[in-house]
Design an enzyme around this catalytic site. Structure first.
Site, PDB file in Angstrom:
ATOM      1  N   CYS A 134      -1.438  -3.818  -3.298  1.00  0.00           N
ATOM      2  CA  CYS A 134      -2.696  -3.191  -2.880  1.00  0.00           C
ATOM      3  C   CYS A 134      -3.520  -2.539  -3.982  1.00  0.00           C
ATOM      4  O   CYS A 134      -4.650  -2.941  -4.257  1.00  0.00           O
ATOM      5  CB  CYS A 134      -2.401  -2.164  -1.790  1.00  0.00           C
ATOM      6  N   HIS A 193      -7.098   3.239  -1.044  1.00  0.00           N
ATOM      7  CA  HIS A 193      -5.853   3.083  -1.804  1.00  0.00           C
ATOM      8  C   HIS A 193      -6.081   3.044  -3.321  1.00  0.00           C
ATOM      9  O   HIS A 193      -5.455   2.271  -4.041  1.00  0.00           O
ATOM     10  CB  HIS A 193      -5.073   1.847  -1.349  1.00  0.00           C
TER      11      HIS A 193
END
Length: 464
Positions: free
Chosen positions: A69, A119
């Site tokens: 991610c 993120h």
């Protein structure tokens, strides 16, 4: 009077023609390239993405440079290889002073917005992210990271914590549509990034109407899923596909909104994912690996004004690092000289030949779900149009002939017949690493260099 009216009409017409294109960039979390109808999957229902693939350029070899991610997202926004921005593992913070695609576009008169999963701010997965750490995005409805997809939270421009009503991807899409409708009335072009959490696990949390579509489905497994994991994998895939079909429905809603706003021709629309999901292929789960199910992602770009309205397929080896310079190039905006990827607009238009021999995949520091205790390893590898090749710190690790062995069942490292091919692929890999100043040291060298505080598993601990 008639002359003045003519001049006014001409001025408005020229302004519209000269307006730079809008950008709507939609990406899902952990949607592998193989889980789409247009990619040949007979089970998953994705009619709207199948249609989008017929209208845009569908990249069949889109590769996540670092398939996890945070590294992907940092490359997307900064255009820099993870060893240059320090973002090679999850739950670390992208330098607020970093250049970003949103900052560049703002200077060029764009309005910017980001909705969904971020993120990129390692200060807690539910923590507030102040304006100075938002990398140039003005419209802001974001949470650092959550995989609770129903009634999940987000921080808004008012610096207050809110909740998405119901399935968050649906609510986020509605909000994105409202943003598109509002921006289409203005004079400035806009760039919107919509970051969905699904189809990342948990798999069984899509709206019931989509889960019901797969309740009695006879799911076909990839041949590289171990027999003893068959039933578990089928159950996972039913939930995973339910998420995929829900998101596919929202793609149609976005496309309809863009058409109704009369901005379709002058809008760059991208659908992609940050990385794939193994879902028990090779007996493994999640991502970070170079296997096809982890490293290959969907990537469709639609821009009728430049690319035309007839869709086409491209086998160009697209890397994550190419996205930022290509979006800037397609939209006629300046491209910083220090980016690590390439503007491939002219390749898409057929003005330049496809020269790309390989796409890089790297795991700089294995962590979390692929810690060293779970078999994780540092590696550098390449994917070509025929082969997958990777080295770990001990030497050659993997070699697959993806034409003869599409499910990567036979590791050819050390076989006599492929020694010369291994040597050629190693030369290609070393050239890639040299251009990126990657000396391929152990992961702990880089965690120390960037002052990332890791636990005994090699992971940066985080708080929710």
């Amino acid at each position: 009077m008639r002359y003045l009216i003519f001049l006014l009409i001409l001025t408005v017409s020229c302004t519209k023609e000269d307006k730079k294109p809008n950008i709507v960039f939609v990406f899902a979390d952990q949607w592998r390239a193989q889980s789409l109808g247009y990619a040949g999957n007979p089970d998953v229902l994705t009619p709207n993405l199948d249609q989008l693939a017929k209208e845009g350029v569908n990249f069949t070899n889109a590769i996540s440079t670092s398939p996890v991610c945070t590294p992907y997202r940092a490359m997307l926004l900064s255009g820099l290889y993870p060893l240059k921005n320090g973002m090679f593992m999850n739950d670390v913070t992208l330098n607020p002073e970093s250049n970003s695609i949103a900052k560049i576009l703002k200077k060029e008169g764009y309005n910017t917005g980001y909705i969904g999963k971020w993120h990129l701010d390692g200060n807690g997965r539910s923590a507030h992210i102040p304006e100075e750490r938002r990398q140039g995005f003005d419209y802001w409805k974001v949470l650092e990271c959550s995989h609770r997809y129903n009634n999940s939270n987000y921080w808004g421009n008012d610096d207050q914590l809110h909740s998405w009503e119901g399935y968050d991807a649906e609510a986020q899409t509605k909000d994105a549509i409202a943003y598109i409708e509002e921006q289409s009335k203005g004079e400035n072009p806009f760039c919107l990034m919509l970051s969905w959490g699904p189809p990342h696990a948990p798999y069984q949390t899509a709206p019931q109407e989509f889960q019901d579509l797969y309740a009695d489905a006879d799911i076909q497994l990839r041949p590289n899923v171990p027999v003893e994991m068959s039933e578990k994998t089928k159950a996972h895939l039913k939930g995973y596909y339910a998420h995929c079909t829900a998101l596919d429905t929202y793609i149609k809603q976005l496309q309809d909104a863009i058409k109704l706003a009369n901005i379709e021709d002058n809008t760059i629309f991208v659908f992609t994912s940050d990385h794939g999901d193994l879902i028990n292929s090779h007996g493994e789960t999640k991502k970070q690996r170079i296997y096809e199910e982890s490293a290959k992602v969907p990537f469709i770009v639609k821009y009728p004004e430049l690319l035309g309205k007839e869709g086409k397929s491209s086998d160009f080896l697209l890397n994550t690092l190419d996205i930022m310079p290509t979006l800037l190039g397609m939209s006629g905006n300046p491209i910083p000289a220090d980016l690590d990827g390439e503007n491939i607009t002219d390749i898409m238009l057929g003005k330049k030949p496809d020269h790309r021999e390989a796409a890089l995949v790297a795991c700089i520091q294995p962590f979390g779900q692929w810690s060293k205790k779970r078999g994780g390893r540092e590696f550098r590898g390449i994917i070509t149009k025929q082969y997958t090749f990777a080295k770990d710190l001990a030497g050659d690790w993997l070699l697959y002939d993806n034409i003869k062995d599409p499910f990567q069942l036979n590791n050819l490292v050390g076989t006599e017949a492929y020694k010369s091919i291994s040597s050629e692929l190693e030369i290609l890999l070393m050239k890639k690493l040299e251009t990126l100043d990657d000396e391929f040291f152990p992961g702990t060298y880089y965690t120390s260099k960037w002052n990332h505080h890791i636990d005994e598993t090699g992971t940066v601990p985080y708080v929710n």
